[in-house]
Design a protein around this motif. Structure first.
Motif, PDB file in Angstrom:
ATOM      1  N   VAL A   1       0.856  -0.623   0.132  1.00  0.00           N
ATOM      2  CA  VAL A   1       0.036   0.148  -0.430  1.00  0.00           C
ATOM      3  C   VAL A   1       0.795   0.847   0.142  1.00  0.00           C
ATOM      4  CG1 VAL A   1      -1.702   0.778   1.315  1.00  0.00           C
ATOM      5  CG2 VAL A   1      -2.096  -1.420   1.102  1.00  0.00           C
ATOM      6  N   PHE A   2       0.985   1.731  -1.080  1.00  0.00           N
ATOM      7  CA  PHE A   2       1.267   3.324  -0.782  1.00  0.00           C
ATOM      8  C   PHE A   2       0.325   4.731  -0.235  1.00  0.00           C
ATOM      9  CE2 PHE A   2       2.335   7.395  -3.536  1.00  0.00           C
ATOM     10  CZ  PHE A   2       4.023   7.735  -2.825  1.00  0.00           C
ATOM     11  N   ASP A   3       0.337   4.963   0.491  1.00  0.00           N
ATOM     12  CA  ASP A   3       0.288   6.434   0.964  1.00  0.00           C
ATOM     13  C   ASP A   3       0.970   7.418   0.449  1.00  0.00           C
ATOM     14  OD1 ASP A   3      -1.597   8.402   2.186  1.00  0.00           O
ATOM     15  OD2 ASP A   3       0.079   7.839   4.181  1.00  0.00           O
ATOM     16  N   ASN A   4       0.789   7.799  -0.651  1.00  0.00           N
ATOM     17  CA  ASN A   4       0.837   9.403  -1.206  1.00  0.00           C
ATOM     18  C   ASN A   4       0.739  10.396  -0.808  1.00  0.00           C
ATOM     19  OD1 ASN A   4       2.462  10.737  -3.253  1.00  0.00           O
ATOM     20  ND2 ASN A   4       0.342  11.397  -4.235  1.00  0.00           N
ATOM     21  N   LYS A   5       1.356  11.447  -0.298  1.00  0.00           N
ATOM     22  CA  LYS A   5       1.257  12.844   0.120  1.00  0.00           C
ATOM     23  C   LYS A   5       2.002  13.944  -0.596  1.00  0.00           C
ATOM     24  CE  LYS A   5       0.995  12.475   5.027  1.00  0.00           C
ATOM     25  NZ  LYS A   5       1.164  12.520   6.509  1.00  0.00           N
ATOM     26  N   HIS A   6       1.334  14.975  -1.441  1.00  0.00           N
ATOM     27  CA  HIS A   6       1.696  15.718  -2.981  1.00  0.00           C
ATOM     28  C   HIS A   6       2.219  16.460  -2.272  1.00  0.00           C
ATOM     29  CE1 HIS A   6      -1.197  14.394  -5.619  1.00  0.00           C
ATOM     30  NE2 HIS A   6      -1.876  14.701  -5.577  1.00  0.00           N
ATOM     31  N   VAL A   7       3.437  17.273  -2.942  1.00  0.00           N
ATOM     32  CA  VAL A   7       4.465  18.013  -2.928  1.00  0.00           C
ATOM     33  C   VAL A   7       4.398  18.833  -3.131  1.00  0.00           C
ATOM     34  CG1 VAL A   7       7.291  18.038  -2.105  1.00  0.00           C
ATOM     35  CG2 VAL A   7       6.296  16.229  -2.081  1.00  0.00           C
ATOM     36  N   SER A   8       4.036  19.688  -2.609  1.00  0.00           N
ATOM     37  CA  SER A   8       3.512  21.285  -3.368  1.00  0.00           C
ATOM     38  C   SER A   8       4.835  21.939  -4.501  1.00  0.00           C
ATOM     39  CB  SER A   8       3.094  22.236  -2.523  1.00  0.00           C
ATOM     40  OG  SER A   8       4.364  22.668  -2.271  1.00  0.00           O
ATOM     41  N   ASP A   9       5.491  22.581  -3.886  1.00  0.00           N
ATOM     42  CA  ASP A   9       6.857  22.040  -4.784  1.00  0.00           C
ATOM     43  C   ASP A   9       7.143  21.557  -5.845  1.00  0.00           C
ATOM     44  OD1 ASP A   9       7.900  21.068  -3.366  1.00  0.00           O
ATOM     45  OD2 ASP A   9       9.416  23.030  -2.288  1.00  0.00           O
ATOM     46  N   GLY A  10       7.028  20.039  -5.513  1.00  0.00           N
ATOM     47  CA  GLY A  10       7.287  19.816  -7.281  1.00  0.00           C
ATOM     48  C   GLY A  10       8.414  18.708  -6.445  1.00  0.00           C
ATOM     49  N   SER A  11       9.875  19.376  -5.106  1.00  0.00           N
ATOM     50  CA  SER A  11      10.572  18.038  -5.172  1.00  0.00           C
ATOM     51  C   SER A  11      10.867  16.900  -4.738  1.00  0.00           C
ATOM     52  CB  SER A  11      11.534  19.176  -3.868  1.00  0.00           C
ATOM     53  OG  SER A  11      10.289  19.050  -2.514  1.00  0.00           O
ATOM     54  N   SER A  12      11.797  16.675  -4.156  1.00  0.00           N
ATOM     55  CA  SER A  12      12.137  15.399  -3.482  1.00  0.00           C
ATOM     56  C   SER A  12      12.027  15.063  -2.205  1.00  0.00           C
ATOM     57  CB  SER A  12      13.188  14.714  -4.263  1.00  0.00           C
ATOM     58  OG  SER A  12      14.271  14.194  -3.802  1.00  0.00           O
ATOM     59  N   ALA A  13      11.005  13.520  -2.069  1.00  0.00           N
ATOM     60  CA  ALA A  13      10.811  13.921  -0.275  1.00  0.00           C
ATOM     61  C   ALA A  13      11.101  12.013  -0.461  1.00  0.00           C
ATOM     62  CB  ALA A  13       9.796  14.385  -0.233  1.00  0.00           C
TER      63      ALA A  13
ATOM     64  N   GLU B   1       0.584  -5.511  -9.274  1.00  0.00           N
ATOM     65  CA  GLU B   1      -0.947  -4.270  -8.545  1.00  0.00           C
ATOM     66  C   GLU B   1      -0.221  -2.633  -8.359  1.00  0.00           C
ATOM     67  OE1 GLU B   1      -1.305  -5.302  -3.957  1.00  0.00           O
ATOM     68  OE2 GLU B   1      -0.369  -7.344  -5.195  1.00  0.00           O
ATOM     69  N   LEU B   2      -1.081  -2.146  -8.116  1.00  0.00           N
ATOM     70  CA  LEU B   2      -0.806  -0.752  -7.101  1.00  0.00           C
ATOM     71  C   LEU B   2      -1.822  -0.793  -6.010  1.00  0.00           C
ATOM     72  CD1 LEU B   2       0.495   1.212  -6.639  1.00  0.00           C
ATOM     73  CD2 LEU B   2      -1.098   2.349  -9.235  1.00  0.00           C
ATOM     74  N   THR B   3      -2.433  -0.686  -4.506  1.00  0.00           N
ATOM     75  CA  THR B   3      -3.567  -0.200  -4.187  1.00  0.00           C
ATOM     76  C   THR B   3      -3.331   0.662  -3.322  1.00  0.00           C
ATOM     77  OG1 THR B   3      -3.500  -2.839  -3.440  1.00  0.00           O
ATOM     78  CG2 THR B   3      -4.134  -1.255  -1.840  1.00  0.00           C
ATOM     79  N   ARG B   4      -4.024   2.058  -3.617  1.00  0.00           N
ATOM     80  CA  ARG B   4      -3.639   3.289  -3.168  1.00  0.00           C
ATOM     81  C   ARG B   4      -4.584   3.391  -2.510  1.00  0.00           C
ATOM     82  NH1 ARG B   4      -0.396   7.173  -5.558  1.00  0.00           N
ATOM     83  NH2 ARG B   4      -1.830   8.737  -4.254  1.00  0.00           N
ATOM     84  N   GLU B   5      -4.830   2.928  -0.466  1.00  0.00           N
ATOM     85  CA  GLU B   5      -5.917   3.418   0.079  1.00  0.00           C
ATOM     86  C   GLU B   5      -6.438   5.153   0.543  1.00  0.00           C
ATOM     87  OE1 GLU B   5      -4.605   1.975   3.305  1.00  0.00           O
ATOM     88  OE2 GLU B   5      -5.609  -0.739   3.163  1.00  0.00           O
ATOM     89  N   ASP B   6      -5.039   5.606  -0.451  1.00  0.00           N
ATOM     90  CA  ASP B   6      -5.232   6.896   0.091  1.00  0.00           C
ATOM     91  C   ASP B   6      -5.782   7.504  -1.174  1.00  0.00           C
ATOM     92  OD1 ASP B   6      -3.134   6.664  -1.589  1.00  0.00           O
ATOM     93  OD2 ASP B   6      -2.797   8.274  -1.775  1.00  0.00           O
TER      94      ASP B   6
ATOM     95  N   GLN C   1     -10.365  -1.128  -9.316  1.00  0.00           N
ATOM     96  CA  GLN C   1     -11.474  -0.145  -9.021  1.00  0.00           C
ATOM     97  C   GLN C   1     -11.818  -0.476  -7.458  1.00  0.00           C
ATOM     98  OE1 GLN C   1     -10.971  -5.202  -7.821  1.00  0.00           O
ATOM     99  NE2 GLN C   1     -12.185  -4.969  -5.982  1.00  0.00           N
ATOM    100  N   SER C   2     -12.895   0.794  -6.927  1.00  0.00           N
ATOM    101  CA  SER C   2     -12.532   1.939  -6.080  1.00  0.00           C
ATOM    102  C   SER C   2     -12.906   0.544  -4.774  1.00  0.00           C
ATOM    103  CB  SER C   2     -14.499   2.219  -6.035  1.00  0.00           C
ATOM    104  OG  SER C   2     -14.354   2.924  -4.355  1.00  0.00           O
ATOM    105  N   LEU C   3     -12.146   1.080  -3.466  1.00  0.00           N
ATOM    106  CA  LEU C   3     -12.482   0.590  -2.548  1.00  0.00           C
ATOM    107  C   LEU C   3     -14.001   0.486  -1.860  1.00  0.00           C
ATOM    108  CD1 LEU C   3      -8.807   1.098  -0.874  1.00  0.00           C
ATOM    109  CD2 LEU C   3      -9.715  -0.948  -1.903  1.00  0.00           C
ATOM    110  N   LYS C   4     -14.212   1.158  -1.903  1.00  0.00           N
ATOM    111  CA  LYS C   4     -15.743   1.264  -1.359  1.00  0.00           C
ATOM    112  C   LYS C   4     -17.058   1.382  -2.421  1.00  0.00           C
ATOM    113  CE  LYS C   4     -14.605   5.081   2.229  1.00  0.00           C
ATOM    114  NZ  LYS C   4     -14.323   7.118   2.369  1.00  0.00           N
ATOM    115  N   GLN C   5     -16.599   0.408  -3.572  1.00  0.00           N
ATOM    116  CA  GLN C   5     -17.477  -0.197  -4.678  1.00  0.00           C
ATOM    117  C   GLN C   5     -18.246   1.904  -5.467  1.00  0.00           C
ATOM    118  OE1 GLN C   5     -17.822  -1.753  -1.424  1.00  0.00           O
ATOM    119  NE2 GLN C   5     -16.039  -3.095  -2.494  1.00  0.00           N
TER     120      GLN C   5
END
Length: 437
Positions: free
Chosen positions: A1-13, A119-124, A146-150
């Motif tokens: 599971v990958f929990d992504n948070k956008h980086v507003s300035d596009g920098s690596s983190a 496989e890609l699971t994105r709970e966020d 598929q949506s996790l909430k159908q």
């Protein structure tokens, strides 16, 4: 599971155990000539041609397919809307956003091995996706999200036909995209535009998308026709997309416009027409004579046209979608988006959960990502020979290959042949998966 948070300035983190950068910079292609490989392939189907690994990017085509889901928030937005025309606008924006990550991505993804999965699971983002290489000749990749909430399902199969035309390489993404909004009991289908990479032999590589994309709402009869414009003689149409939404009575309801590399807007047809008329009266097009449009075949233009001014926003327009800025170091990382940079990551303990056929476990892709081109080439040759040996064994035993997670069938909406998800992948029973690595 990958929990992504956008980086507003596009920098690596480094967030949640995931690097937003690659382990090594892009491998230089300066000492390699593609002409030596392609000079005998003009006009041929390229799926059977072995390309040097240096011209690849460190992702499998199955991983590249999952980039359709980068802007999943648009699907969620469509699910929340009560009006079918409003939903069509956002679905159209999603269809455009699905190809946006290809901008400046001139590296070739690795051809998936038969039976390879991703496989890609994105709970966020509220979804999970499984894709599988279901055929080798012709190469066909099937995916199902598929949506996790159908709330929705998004699926399709792609048969990318590649042809080399002397200076350019053309990709025709045969296959239909299907989006089902479960709450609204709506089904949308469309096909992706053509893609062309210019200056394969000499000069700077550049890419354009062109062709008509027709999005059909099979439940209401609404239709959106988008025209991805070829760049034209002077490049004035480069990246532009224009189209309109028609209801079931063929009445034009909205005009959609923008660039697939930047943003998409929607506006009332009367407002759009009035704006274009005022442009003509002011002489905006007077000094721009019509020129024949250039497509891949017979393309004599070597230089990429200068990218014109950003999209001119017509007063009264609504913004449908804007591209997420890329990391500042993207050019040294195969021009990956932040989303793409995460796709080959293996979190601690992930090997125990993934199918043994997952693209993250491919040693040739991993070696290239780590900057070891020689190891990547050796591993690629080993895997391809192992695949050929397995094919010979099946032929000797008169066995046919059977995909593990998808089956061939007909789309209930278009009647066209398609590959449909059989289910069961996320039960985590991988005992019958083939040994492909």
């Amino acid at each position: 599971v990958f929990d992504n948070k956008h980086v507003s300035d596009g920098s690596s983190a480094h967030e949640n155990g995931v690097w937003k950068s690659l382990p090594a910079d892009m491998i230089s292609r300066n000492n390699f000539s593609m002409w030596g490989v392609l000079k005998k392939c003009i006009g041929m189907e390229l799926s059977k041609i072995a390309m040097p690994v240096v011209f690849n990017e460190p992702l499998s085509f199955l991983q590249r397919l999952s980039e359709y889901m980068e802007h999943t928030h648009l699907i969620h937005k469509a699910c929340s809307m009560s009006d079918s025309i409003d939903r069509m606008q956002v679905v159209a924006a999603f269809a455009v956003s699905a190809v946006a990550s290809q901008w400046e991505r001139t590296g070739k993804p690795f051809n998936p091995l038969l039976g390879e999965t991703f496989e890609l699971t994105r709970e966020d983002e509220g979804y999970r996706l499984i894709s599988e290489q279901v055929s080798h000749h012709p190469p066909i990749s099937a995916f199902h999200a598929q949506s996790l909430k159908q709330e929705f399902e998004f699926h399709g199969s792609i048969y990318p036909k590649l042809k080399f035309w002397g200076k350019s390489m053309e990709a025709e993404p045969k296959g239909t995209m299907t989006l089902e909004l479960i709450k609204h009991k709506e089904v949308y289908t469309w096909t992706n535009p053509m893609c062309c990479v210019h200056n394969i032999i000499l000069g700077k590589l550049w890419l354009e998308q062109y062709g008509a994309v027709e999005i059909i709402n099979h439940s209401t009869g609404d239709k959106c026709v988008l025209n991805f414009k070829p760049c034209g003689m002077f490049g004035k149409e480069l990246h532009k997309v224009e189209g309109c939404i028609l209801d079931k009575s063929k009445k034009k309801r909205r005009v959609i416009y923008g660039k697939w590399t930047e943003c998409m807007y929607s506006v009332e047809p009367k407002v759009y027409d009035a704006f274009r008329k005022s442009e003509k009266k002011s002489g905006g097009d007077a000094k721009k004579p019509k020129q024949p449009e250039l497509l891949c075949e017979g393309d004599d233009a070597d230089e990429m046209p200068d990218v014109q001014e950003t999209v001119t926003v017509i007063p009264g327009s609504a913004l449908l979608w804007r591209i997420t800025p890329r990391p500042t170091h993207s050019a040294q990382m195969y021009n990956f988006t932040s989303f793409a940079m995460t796709l080959n990551e293996l979190e601690p303990g992930a090997e125990r959960l993934l199918a043994p056929t997952d693209s993250r476990l491919r040693p040739d892709i991993r070696a290239m990502e780590n900057g070891d081109i020689d190891l990547s080439s050796r591993e690629k040759e080993r895997l391809e020979e192992k695949q050929r040996a397995a094919r010979r064994e099946r032929s000797k035993d008169e066995e046919e290959w059977t995909p593990r997670w998808f089956h061939q069938g007909s789309s209930p909406h278009t009647g066209a042949e398609d590959w449909l998800y059989s289910g069961g992948y996320f039960d985590r029973n991988y005992s019958h998966c083939p040994d492909i690595y």
